[in-house]
Design a protein around this motif. Structure first.
Motif, PDB file in Angstrom:
ATOM      1  N   LEU A 138      22.800   9.719  57.489  1.00 24.35           N
ATOM      2  CA  LEU A 138      21.772  10.375  58.298  1.00 24.35           C
ATOM      3  C   LEU A 138      21.765   9.826  59.719  1.00 24.35           C
ATOM      4  N   THR A 139      21.932   8.503  59.846  1.00 22.95           N
ATOM      5  CA  THR A 139      21.981   7.890  61.172  1.00 22.95           C
ATOM      6  C   THR A 139      23.219   8.358  61.932  1.00 22.95           C
ATOM      7  N   ILE A 140      24.341   8.414  61.242  1.00 22.10           N
ATOM      8  CA  ILE A 140      25.579   8.885  61.885  1.00 22.10           C
ATOM      9  C   ILE A 140      25.420  10.343  62.334  1.00 22.10           C
ATOM     10  N   MET A 141      24.784  11.163  61.507  1.00 25.88           N
ATOM     11  CA  MET A 141      24.500  12.558  61.888  1.00 25.88           C
ATOM     12  C   MET A 141      23.711  12.603  63.199  1.00 25.88           C
ATOM     13  N   ALA A 142      22.705  11.731  63.288  1.00 23.81           N
ATOM     14  CA  ALA A 142      21.860  11.679  64.489  1.00 23.81           C
ATOM     15  C   ALA A 142      22.671  11.239  65.707  1.00 23.81           C
ATOM     16  N   LEU A 143      23.542  10.239  65.513  1.00 23.62           N
ATOM     17  CA  LEU A 143      24.367   9.738  66.617  1.00 23.62           C
ATOM     18  C   LEU A 143      25.357  10.795  67.105  1.00 23.62           C
ATOM     19  N   VAL A 144      25.868  11.581  66.193  1.00 24.41           N
ATOM     20  CA  VAL A 144      26.819  12.645  66.553  1.00 24.41           C
ATOM     21  C   VAL A 144      26.094  13.787  67.280  1.00 24.41           C
ATOM     22  N   ALA A 145      24.852  14.064  66.860  1.00 27.81           N
ATOM     23  CA  ALA A 145      24.105  15.196  67.423  1.00 27.81           C
ATOM     24  C   ALA A 145      23.410  14.862  68.740  1.00 27.81           C
ATOM     25  N   SER A 146      23.321  13.572  69.071  1.00 31.36           N
ATOM     26  CA  SER A 146      22.565  13.142  70.258  1.00 31.36           C
ATOM     27  C   SER A 146      23.476  12.895  71.448  1.00 31.36           C
ATOM     28  N   GLU A 147      22.873  12.934  72.634  1.00 30.81           N
ATOM     29  CA  GLU A 147      23.577  12.549  73.850  1.00 30.81           C
ATOM     30  C   GLU A 147      23.152  11.138  74.265  1.00 30.81           C
ATOM     31  N   GLU A 148      21.938  10.774  73.871  1.00 33.06           N
ATOM     32  CA  GLU A 148      21.358   9.520  74.341  1.00 33.06           C
ATOM     33  C   GLU A 148      20.690   8.777  73.193  1.00 33.06           C
TER      34      GLU A 148
END
Length: 266
Positions: A138-148
């Protein structure tokens, strides 16, 4: 179409004020006139309940969005705060990693949804993703989907040690999955001015991360802990307390520093 920011609020350590920061920074920005969306990507659903929504809602939740049972318009909920919306979490989210084990593209699931729904999401100035306290799928998903990234850092022993591990993970994600990812800011939380260690961590963090550390410091404050049980951000629950004033200061600094780009996570 205006350019919005997708910001993951992340620290793999629990209890550092991550969800408190998501709720109160988002609410402060909303009060200042920005249109904000919070995505609760933590199966515990604390950001959801902290905004007065149920984390037992079987329909309107991020899990149903990720498994493509619902579209984004069907899962966005308005909160009691004007200009602030939320996509709530649900305990079913904790099973997602096992359920998607055979999907080689699963790390990109959230990013693909955001890209598909960019017209709808363009009305938001900022989209904050509340990550779970672990370096999980879930954290990796967030990191991939985010710019910042916004990283809350508790002013206590071992805090900097934990963040160096996080920086290594961020750098790996940048190399392999999301080269655009950058650290927007590091926020010192749970600061106790009576404690010498708090000041020491403050000094060390600024020496190491330089201008990435926000000038605003979030103090230990009992009102910040009380507010979620009332389903309200603290900046609404008690806007005059020290914790709320600090988050309003952070919101102003956040807006002011919007155009300061930081290239490296390290």
């Amino acid at each position: 179409m205006k350019k919005n920011s997708f910001i993951a609020v992340i620290n793999q350590k629990g209890g550092v004020g991550k969800t408190t920061t998501v709720i109160n920074l988002a609410a402060s920005l909303s009060i200042l006139g920005q249109k904000i969306l919070i995505v609760d990507l933590d199966p515990q659903g604390n950001a959801t309940t902290g905004l007065g929504k149920s984390n037992n809602d079987e329909e309107k939740n991020i899990y149903n969005l990720l498994i493509k049972k619902k579209n984004i318009q069907e899962v966005i909920q308005k909160t009691k705060v004007k200009n602030l919306d939320v996509i709530g979490s649900n305990v079913n989210l904790s099973g997602l990693e096992v359920e998607t084990a055979n999907d080689t593209n699963r790390a990109f699931a959230l990013k693909q949804i955001f890209e598909k729904e960019k017209n709808l999401l363009s009305k938001y100035d900022n989209v904050f993703i509340d990550c779970p306290p672990s370096l999980s799928l879930l954290t990796i998903m967030a990191l991939v989907a985010s710019e910042e990234l916004l990283v809350p850092l508790q002013t206590e022993f071992f805090a900097l040690e934990g963040i160096t591990q996080l920086v290594k993970t961020i750098d790996r994600i940048k190399v392999n999955l999301n080269p655009q990812l950058m650290v927007r800011g590091i926020l010192l939380t749970m600061f106790d001015k009576r404690n010498k260690l708090s000041s020491q961590v403050d000094k060390e963090a600024r020496n190491y991360f330089k201008e990435k550390v926000y000038e605003t410091i979030i103090p230990r404050n009992v009102r910040l802990s009380e507010a979620p049980s009332h389903g309200l951000p603290c900046v609404i629950y008690d806007k005059t307390c020290l914790g709320s004033k600090s988050y309003f200061n952070l919101a102003n600094e956040f807006i002011r520093k919007k155009n300061i780009k930081v290239e490296s996570a390290a």
